[in-house]
Scaffold this active site. Structure first.
Site, PDB file in Angstrom:
ATOM      1  N   CYS A   1      39.379  46.873  45.735  1.00  0.00           N
ATOM      2  CA  CYS A   1      40.083  46.814  47.017  1.00  0.00           C
ATOM      3  C   CYS A   1      39.658  45.596  47.841  1.00  0.00           C
ATOM      4  O   CYS A   1      38.516  45.145  47.755  1.00  0.00           O
ATOM      5  CB  CYS A   1      39.790  48.040  47.841  1.00  0.00           C
ATOM      6  SG  CYS A   1      40.068  49.574  46.976  1.00  0.00           S
TER       7      CYS A   1
ATOM      8  N   ARG B   1      41.114  40.285  42.687  1.00  0.00           N
ATOM      9  CA  ARG B   1      40.104  41.343  42.599  1.00  0.00           C
ATOM     10  C   ARG B   1      40.632  42.572  41.860  1.00  0.00           C
ATOM     11  O   ARG B   1      39.863  43.438  41.470  1.00  0.00           O
ATOM     12  CB  ARG B   1      39.671  41.765  44.008  1.00  0.00           C
ATOM     13  CG  ARG B   1      39.002  40.649  44.778  1.00  0.00           C
ATOM     14  CD  ARG B   1      38.967  40.970  46.245  1.00  0.00           C
ATOM     15  NE  ARG B   1      38.040  42.016  46.568  1.00  0.00           N
ATOM     16  CZ  ARG B   1      36.781  41.825  46.937  1.00  0.00           C
ATOM     17  NH1 ARG B   1      36.314  40.608  47.022  1.00  0.00           N
ATOM     18  NH2 ARG B   1      35.997  42.822  47.234  1.00  0.00           N
TER      19      ARG B   1
ATOM     20  N   TRP C   1      42.763  49.538  44.915  1.00  0.00           N
ATOM     21  CA  TRP C   1      42.558  49.832  43.495  1.00  0.00           C
ATOM     22  C   TRP C   1      42.179  51.308  43.456  1.00  0.00           C
ATOM     23  O   TRP C   1      41.117  51.701  43.933  1.00  0.00           O
ATOM     24  CB  TRP C   1      41.437  48.956  42.954  1.00  0.00           C
ATOM     25  CG  TRP C   1      41.266  48.997  41.465  1.00  0.00           C
ATOM     26  CD1 TRP C   1      41.950  48.271  40.533  1.00  0.00           C
ATOM     27  CD2 TRP C   1      40.329  49.804  40.729  1.00  0.00           C
ATOM     28  NE1 TRP C   1      41.501  48.574  39.278  1.00  0.00           N
ATOM     29  CE2 TRP C   1      40.509  49.515  39.364  1.00  0.00           C
ATOM     30  CE3 TRP C   1      39.361  50.734  41.087  1.00  0.00           C
ATOM     31  CZ2 TRP C   1      39.760  50.108  38.363  1.00  0.00           C
ATOM     32  CZ3 TRP C   1      38.617  51.338  40.079  1.00  0.00           C
ATOM     33  CH2 TRP C   1      38.820  51.020  38.734  1.00  0.00           C
TER      34      TRP C   1
ATOM     35  N   ASN D   1      37.485  49.935  51.949  1.00  0.00           N
ATOM     36  CA  ASN D   1      37.055  49.665  50.561  1.00  0.00           C
ATOM     37  C   ASN D   1      35.853  50.536  50.291  1.00  0.00           C
ATOM     38  O   ASN D   1      35.026  50.703  51.181  1.00  0.00           O
ATOM     39  CB  ASN D   1      36.542  48.232  50.385  1.00  0.00           C
ATOM     40  CG  ASN D   1      37.629  47.227  50.468  1.00  0.00           C
ATOM     41  OD1 ASN D   1      38.787  47.574  50.573  1.00  0.00           O
ATOM     42  ND2 ASN D   1      37.231  45.971  50.435  1.00  0.00           N
ATOM     43  N   GLY D   2      35.707  50.965  49.052  1.00  0.00           N
ATOM     44  CA  GLY D   2      34.520  51.726  48.692  1.00  0.00           C
ATOM     45  C   GLY D   2      34.867  53.165  48.391  1.00  0.00           C
ATOM     46  O   GLY D   2      36.039  53.530  48.265  1.00  0.00           O
TER      47      GLY D   2
ATOM     48  N   GLU E   1      31.465  39.629  23.032  1.00  0.00           N
ATOM     49  CA  GLU E   1      32.183  39.020  24.144  1.00  0.00           C
ATOM     50  C   GLU E   1      33.617  38.671  23.732  1.00  0.00           C
ATOM     51  O   GLU E   1      34.559  38.868  24.504  1.00  0.00           O
ATOM     52  CB  GLU E   1      31.413  37.773  24.632  1.00  0.00           C
ATOM     53  CG  GLU E   1      32.078  36.964  25.721  1.00  0.00           C
ATOM     54  CD  GLU E   1      32.401  37.742  26.983  1.00  0.00           C
ATOM     55  OE1 GLU E   1      31.968  38.881  27.145  1.00  0.00           O
ATOM     56  OE2 GLU E   1      33.146  37.188  27.821  1.00  0.00           O
TER      57      GLU E   1
ATOM     58  N   LYS F   1      36.919  40.092  25.596  1.00  0.00           N
ATOM     59  CA  LYS F   1      37.974  39.218  26.140  1.00  0.00           C
ATOM     60  C   LYS F   1      39.328  39.651  25.610  1.00  0.00           C
ATOM     61  O   LYS F   1      40.297  39.770  26.347  1.00  0.00           O
ATOM     62  CB  LYS F   1      37.762  37.751  25.746  1.00  0.00           C
ATOM     63  CG  LYS F   1      36.737  36.936  26.457  1.00  0.00           C
ATOM     64  CD  LYS F   1      37.003  36.656  27.897  1.00  0.00           C
ATOM     65  CE  LYS F   1      36.545  37.782  28.770  1.00  0.00           C
ATOM     66  NZ  LYS F   1      35.211  37.823  29.262  1.00  0.00           N
TER      67      LYS F   1
ATOM     68  N   GLU G   1      40.529  43.219  26.902  1.00  0.00           N
ATOM     69  CA  GLU G   1      40.875  43.379  28.323  1.00  0.00           C
ATOM     70  C   GLU G   1      42.169  42.676  28.709  1.00  0.00           C
ATOM     71  O   GLU G   1      42.857  43.148  29.600  1.00  0.00           O
ATOM     72  CB  GLU G   1      39.715  42.980  29.241  1.00  0.00           C
ATOM     73  CG  GLU G   1      39.381  41.518  29.244  1.00  0.00           C
ATOM     74  CD  GLU G   1      38.206  41.189  30.156  1.00  0.00           C
ATOM     75  OE1 GLU G   1      38.066  41.812  31.209  1.00  0.00           O
ATOM     76  OE2 GLU G   1      37.436  40.285  29.801  1.00  0.00           O
TER      77      GLU G   1
ATOM     78  N   HIS H   1      27.690  50.660   7.192  1.00  0.00           N
ATOM     79  CA  HIS H   1      27.153  51.952   7.661  1.00  0.00           C
ATOM     80  C   HIS H   1      28.200  52.772   8.401  1.00  0.00           C
ATOM     81  O   HIS H   1      27.858  53.708   9.111  1.00  0.00           O
ATOM     82  CB  HIS H   1      25.924  51.708   8.538  1.00  0.00           C
ATOM     83  CG  HIS H   1      24.814  51.038   7.795  1.00  0.00           C
ATOM     84  ND1 HIS H   1      24.115  51.658   6.786  1.00  0.00           N
ATOM     85  CD2 HIS H   1      24.312  49.780   7.865  1.00  0.00           C
ATOM     86  CE1 HIS H   1      23.214  50.834   6.286  1.00  0.00           C
ATOM     87  NE2 HIS H   1      23.322  49.668   6.921  1.00  0.00           N
TER      88      HIS H   1
ATOM     89  N   LYS I   1      38.474  42.555  39.454  1.00  0.00           N
ATOM     90  CA  LYS I   1      37.520  41.448  39.281  1.00  0.00           C
ATOM     91  C   LYS I   1      36.139  41.830  39.795  1.00  0.00           C
ATOM     92  O   LYS I   1      35.134  41.522  39.183  1.00  0.00           O
ATOM     93  CB  LYS I   1      38.052  40.217  40.027  1.00  0.00           C
ATOM     94  CG  LYS I   1      37.181  38.987  39.902  1.00  0.00           C
ATOM     95  CD  LYS I   1      37.232  38.443  38.500  1.00  0.00           C
ATOM     96  CE  LYS I   1      36.345  37.248  38.289  1.00  0.00           C
ATOM     97  NZ  LYS I   1      36.112  37.003  36.857  1.00  0.00           N
TER      98      LYS I   1
HETATM   99  C1  F6R Z   1      35.057  40.793  31.688  1.00  0.00           C
HETATM  100  C2  F6R Z   1      34.506  40.878  33.027  1.00  0.00           C
HETATM  101  C3  F6R Z   1      33.670  42.067  33.357  1.00  0.00           C
HETATM  102  C4  F6R Z   1      32.505  41.657  34.267  1.00  0.00           C
HETATM  103  C5  F6R Z   1      31.760  42.917  34.740  1.00  0.00           C
HETATM  104  C6  F6R Z   1      30.559  42.559  35.585  1.00  0.00           C
HETATM  105  O1  F6R Z   1      35.802  39.620  31.527  1.00  0.00           O
HETATM  106  O2  F6R Z   1      34.723  40.041  33.855  1.00  0.00           O
HETATM  107  O3  F6R Z   1      33.209  42.701  32.217  1.00  0.00           O
HETATM  108  O4  F6R Z   1      31.655  40.806  33.567  1.00  0.00           O
HETATM  109  O5  F6R Z   1      32.624  43.714  35.492  1.00  0.00           O
HETATM  110  O6  F6R Z   1      30.927  41.809  36.683  1.00  0.00           O
HETATM  111  P1  F6R Z   1      29.883  40.899  37.436  1.00  0.00           P
HETATM  112  O7  F6R Z   1      29.468  39.827  36.517  1.00  0.00           O
HETATM  113  O8  F6R Z   1      30.626  40.381  38.631  1.00  0.00           O
HETATM  114  O9  F6R Z   1      28.731  41.792  37.812  1.00  0.00           O
END
Ligand code: F6R
Length: 600
Positions: A2, A27, A73, A99-100, A477, A481, A484, A500, A595
């Protein structure tokens, strides 16, 4: 997650709020709304979907100099017009954005709001209804706001309008980010400075549980007990162009391309006048005093932590454990005698990581935050901070923050090692320069990488990433990527683990992307590729120059073997980007994701 904006001044607030909300889109959100207030009262416009949907329902004929806005959100209640913010009290006198997460909202509802019919499923509406209740009991608005805040358990950033006073926005925060921006004859409120850079770059930080009275020519910050605080503003060191896409179709592609520049900038920022890498001696002391480092992070930052462990253990000889923040809080391992905690977080706001920080601070331990956002919660609350200097990362999928985290962790390891008399057998500044050049080469190979995405991932249901050692971490990773942003079910596995269990998943044509950048495991990972190929998989080997073999699909330039994750992750990022494009996904704003993950 949010986002909040607010404006009070002499101009019409609608466009400023809407533009502010657009800047918070990154975000993650599923509905949005604004409330604008003039002499005729408060006008609320809210809609499920994108800001563009909200824009289309805002009555342009209503002029108002005061307003608040919100991107939601969903946490309590589905994404819907009804659950979108702002929310209003029973008489509509008070209007609130939040927010929260209010953890005790159900309890509060039962205790205070038995006689009130709530219009939404949100915890936010409970807050605004209670404010009105207390005001009806004879308190002033400020007193009612203060008393309500004292009841709330959980996290909040709040902006409140009172229909009977269009000269004031009431603001407060606890654990969720919120800033007040200052202007000439106007003031603003924003979850993130980016939202209000359009009108000011002067911001005041707010502390948890303060009450802030924002008028167009005055901002008063009070503690919950009523003491007035003075606090100097800071200048947000952001350039408007940093937060624009420019000629790029997506922020993600722009941010991938920025990585060579980011690596070079980090090297510069951490070099002294003689060109040697340097880090605040207090941090290096803490690194030397500890008997074990605990890296705490989530998602991509957790993956950077796994690589960081290799850097710190191999270069500085300090033992490191890496933990997922959402797990650590409930499952604290037996700690060493003198632990040092390192929090890795692009946003510096991740609630899961913050919960751990609060806990370990209560236990009396020291913490270092590695973050991209100066002044973020994790930065403020830790003892030390190292900045990533990556510039704002807007795309939900983290790319340049990951490589920046690796570069900063490598520098931290090198400077710590040196202080312990361990000299590297290579020059890290030089090697990071080579890595930056190699990333540039990879960013110029987009056509080739796009072809891989098209061939392997355009229609597949799932995909696997395999590697050994440091390549396994990059595989994790790569899988994150891909899943998501393209919604392909993708998983990263250690090559040796396949037999395994996982190998049972291999079917005819299953794409298996294998990383082979380490000489010590080059033959064994290729052995794993043969195992999956024999069971019908469609393998795609990505190797490094010097280790390549005939069957390899793509070869990355040669860099120092410890620094390969900085390079091998680039094809992973680009493969995910092009796979998402081919599948017509919203690359920058993937479904269900935010985000800045500010709820636990
Ligand atoms: C994936 C991504 C998330 C963040 C995770 C932690 O592309 O961006 O997995 O890495 O939500 O976020 P931060 O780094 O802001 O603590």
């Amino acid at each position: 997650m949010c986002g909040i904006v607010g404006y009070i001044g002499n101009n019409d607030s609608k466009e400023i709020l809407l533009r502010g909300l657009e800047k918070l889109e990154y975000r993650g959100y599923d509905s949005a709304g604004i409330a604008i207030m003039n002499d005729n009262g408060v006008h609320v416009f809210k809609e499920k979907g994108r800001i563009a949907d909200l824009r289309s329902i805002v009555d342009q004929s209503v002029q108002a100099h005061t307003g608040i806005g919100h991107t939601r959100w969903a946490t309590h209640g589905v994404p819907s017009q009804l659950n979108a913010h702002p929310h209003q009290s029973a008489s509509s006198r008070f209007t609130l954005v939040h927010n929260g997460v209010i953890e005790n909202y159900d309890l509060l509802k039962r205790e205070y709001l038995q006689g009130v019919t709530l219009k939404s499923d949100t915890d936010t509406e409970v807050i605004v209804q209670i404010i009105e209740l207390f005001m009806n009991d004879g308190l002033t608005v400020k007193e009612a706001f203060r008393k309500t805040l004292s009841l709330l358990k959980g996290s909040y950033a709040l902006a409140l309008l009172d229909e009977e006073d269009n000269e004031t926005i009431y603001v407060a925060k606890n654990k969720s980010p919120l800033l007040v921006g200052l202007g000439d004859d106007f003031n603003v409120v924003a979850s993130d400075a980016m939202a209000m850079l359009q009108v000011t770059n002067q911001f005041v930080e707010l502390m948890d549980k303060e009450i802030v009275i924002v008028k167009k020519d005055e901002v008063t910050i009070e503690t919950l007990s009523g003491d007035v605080m003075t606090r100097a503003p800071f200048t947000a060191e952001l350039d408007a162009s940093d937060i624009e896409k420019g000629t790029y179709p997506h922020y993600m592609l722009k941010e991938i391309d920025e990585q060579p520049l980011v690596i070079r900038r980090i090297v510069q920022k951490y070099q002294n006048e003689q060109g040697a890498l340097t880090i605040d001696p207090e941090i290096i002391n803490a690194m030397n005093e500890t008997d074990r480092i605990y890296i705490i992070a989530a998602g991509t930052s957790y993956h950077a932590g796994l690589v960081g462990k290799q850097f710190i253990e191999k270069i500085a000889n300090v033992p490191v454990e890496v933990h997922i923040s959402s797990e650590f809080g409930y499952n604290i391992p037996l700690l060493s005698e003198n632990p040092l905690f390192i929090f890795i977080s692009q946003s510096g706001e991740t609630a899961d990581s913050r919960a751990v920080l609060v806990e370990i601070k209560e236990m009396g331990y020291k913490a270092l935050t590695i973050t991209n956002v100066p002044g973020s919660t994790l930065s403020r609350e830790a003892d030390y901070t190292l900045l990533l200097h990556a510039g704002p990362e807007i795309a939900v999928a983290s790319t340049k923050a990951y490589t920046a985290q690796l570069a900063v962790l490598a520098i931290l390891a090198e400077v710590t090692g040196k202080s312990r008399g361990i000299d590297l057998d290579f020059d890290l500044v030089h090697e990071l320069g080579i890595a930056a050049n190699a990333i540039e080469v990879l960013c110029d190979s987009k056509e080739e990488i796009e072809a891989i995405a098209r061939e392997y991932l355009a229609t597949t249901r799932n995909a696997f990433f395999i590697g050994r050692g440091i390549d396994f971490y990059v595989g994790l990773e790569g899988a994150l990527k891909l899943k998501e942003i393209s919604y392909i079910q993708a998983e990263g596995f250690a090559g040796g683990e396949l037999k395994h269990g996982t190998i049972a998943l291999i079917e005819n044509g299953t794409p298996v992307i294998a990383l082979a950048t380490q000489e010590s495991v080059n033959l064994s990972i290729r052995g794993n590729v043969k195992e999956v190929a024999a069971r019908g998989a469609n393998p795609c080997i990505i190797s490094m120059k010097g280790l390549e073999m005939e069957e390899d699909r793509f070869v990355i330039p040669e860099v120092h073997s410890l620094l390969t994750p900085l390079i091998s992750v680039i094809p992973m990022q680009l493969i995910a980007y092009y796979a998402a494009l081919h599948r017509e996904c919203d690359v920058d704003k993937p479904r269900n994701l935010a985000k800045s993950v500010t709820v636990e």
